[in-house]
Design a protein around this motif. Structure first.
Motif, short mmCIF file in Angstrom:
data_model
loop_
_atom_site.label_atom_id
_atom_site.label_comp_id
_atom_site.label_asym_id
_atom_site.label_seq_id
_atom_site.Cartn_x
_atom_site.Cartn_y
_atom_site.Cartn_z
N GLY A 56 0.82 -1.20 0.00
CA GLY A 56 0.00 0.00 0.00
C GLY A 56 0.85 1.24 0.00
O GLY A 56 1.89 1.30 -0.66
N GLY A 57 0.41 2.22 0.77
CA GLY A 57 1.15 3.47 0.79
C GLY A 57 0.86 4.29 2.03
O GLY A 57 -0.05 3.99 2.80
N ILE A 58 1.67 5.32 2.18
CA ILE A 58 1.50 6.29 3.27
C ILE A 58 1.45 7.67 2.62
O ILE A 58 2.30 7.99 1.77
CB ILE A 58 2.66 6.24 4.27
N ILE A 59 0.45 8.45 2.99
CA ILE A 59 0.40 9.85 2.58
C ILE A 59 0.89 10.66 3.77
O ILE A 59 0.40 10.48 4.89
CB ILE A 59 -1.03 10.27 2.18
N LEU A 60 1.87 11.53 3.53
CA LEU A 60 2.41 12.33 4.63
C LEU A 60 2.69 13.75 4.15
O LEU A 60 2.96 13.99 2.98
CB LEU A 60 3.69 11.68 5.17
N TRP A 61 2.62 14.69 5.08
CA TRP A 61 2.90 16.11 4.83
C TRP A 61 4.36 16.36 5.11
O TRP A 61 4.86 16.02 6.20
CB TRP A 61 2.02 16.96 5.74
N ASP A 62 5.09 16.96 4.15
CA ASP A 62 6.53 17.20 4.34
C ASP A 62 6.83 18.64 4.75
O ASP A 62 7.98 19.05 4.79
CB ASP A 62 7.32 16.81 3.09
N GLY A 63 5.80 19.41 5.07
CA GLY A 63 5.99 20.81 5.46
C GLY A 63 5.53 21.76 4.37
O GLY A 63 5.21 22.91 4.64
N LYS A 64 5.49 21.26 3.11
CA LYS A 64 5.06 22.08 1.98
C LYS A 64 3.95 21.41 1.18
O LYS A 64 3.07 22.08 0.66
CB LYS A 64 6.24 22.33 1.03
N GLU A 65 4.03 20.09 1.06
CA GLU A 65 3.05 19.36 0.25
C GLU A 65 2.96 17.92 0.74
O GLU A 65 3.74 17.49 1.58
CB GLU A 65 3.45 19.39 -1.23
N TYR A 66 1.99 17.19 0.18
CA TYR A 66 1.86 15.78 0.54
C TYR A 66 2.75 14.93 -0.34
O TYR A 66 2.93 15.19 -1.51
CB TYR A 66 0.39 15.33 0.40
N GLN A 67 3.32 13.90 0.28
CA GLN A 67 4.15 12.92 -0.41
C GLN A 67 3.46 11.55 -0.30
O GLN A 67 2.73 11.29 0.65
CB GLN A 67 5.53 12.82 0.25
N TRP A 68 3.73 10.69 -1.26
CA TRP A 68 3.25 9.32 -1.24
C TRP A 68 4.45 8.41 -1.08
O TRP A 68 5.38 8.48 -1.87
CB TRP A 68 2.53 9.01 -2.56
N TYR A 69 4.42 7.58 -0.04
CA TYR A 69 5.46 6.57 0.15
C TYR A 69 4.85 5.23 -0.14
O TYR A 69 3.85 4.85 0.47
CB TYR A 69 5.99 6.60 1.60
N HIS A 70 5.44 4.50 -1.08
CA HIS A 70 4.99 3.14 -1.41
C HIS A 70 5.51 2.19 -0.32
O HIS A 70 6.67 2.25 0.06
CB HIS A 70 5.54 2.74 -2.78
N ILE A 71 4.62 1.32 0.15
CA ILE A 71 4.97 0.39 1.23
C ILE A 71 4.64 -1.03 0.77
O ILE A 71 3.60 -1.28 0.20
CB ILE A 71 4.14 0.71 2.51
N GLU A 72 5.56 -1.95 1.04
CA GLU A 72 5.29 -3.39 0.76
C GLU A 72 5.29 -4.16 2.05
O GLU A 72 5.96 -3.82 2.98
CB GLU A 72 6.36 -3.96 -0.16
#
Length: 150
Positions: free
Chosen positions: A134-150
């Motif tokens: 799946g994935g993780i949506i996270l805020w990096d201080g400026k925008e959202y990032q998507w981290y792919h997770i297995e």
């Protein structure tokens, strides 16, 4: 204008949800996703025009900024997140990193420690129950990032 008279917004205005999106209410989360110490809103949504599933985040702010992942809008080479079975909040301060996958073989190499990130706000964890991918949506201080997770 006297700043002391400006009241903080108590909750997110759900009338800001775009007309094209239908909220899946039993798949909604409240959390401080952008690290401003106010509860924001996130929900799995269905795009009424193309039937694709995605995630909508609305900030608890004066402008109620909204962010869409999937539901026809591309995120991590996907436009439909219909695979989401687990939709949960990750605690602020947790350290997350994306999974490194060999592009040729598809084999999992491990965690990409060079991209480890301490969550500023709550992260949103999404996965398929059986495979845990799946994935993780996270805020990096400026925008959202998507981290792919297995």
């Amino acid at each position: 204008m006297n700043k002391s008279k400006i009241k903080p917004i108590e909750k997110v205005d759900l009338s800001k949800v775009p007309d094209s999106l239908e909220l899946i209410y039993d798949k909604s989360l409240k959390g401080d996703f952008n690290g401003d110490n106010k509860n924001d809103f996130a929900s799995i949504v269905k795009n009424k025009n193309n039937q694709k599933i995605g995630v909508l985040i609305i900030h608890n702010s004066e402008n109620n900024e909204s962010y869409i992942f999937g539901a026809g809008k591309e995120v991590s080479e996907m436009t439909d997140l219909a695979w989401i079975e687990v939709f949960e909040i990750l605690p602020k301060g947790e350290i997350v990193s994306p999974t490194l996958v060999d592009e040729e073989t598809g084999d999992i190499i491990g965690q990409d420690e060079s991209k480890s990130f301490k969550l500023i706000g709550n992260g949103i964890y999404m996965s398929v129950e059986e495979s845990h991918g799946g994935g993780i949506i996270l805020w990096d201080g400026k925008e959202y990032q998507w981290y792919h997770i297995e």
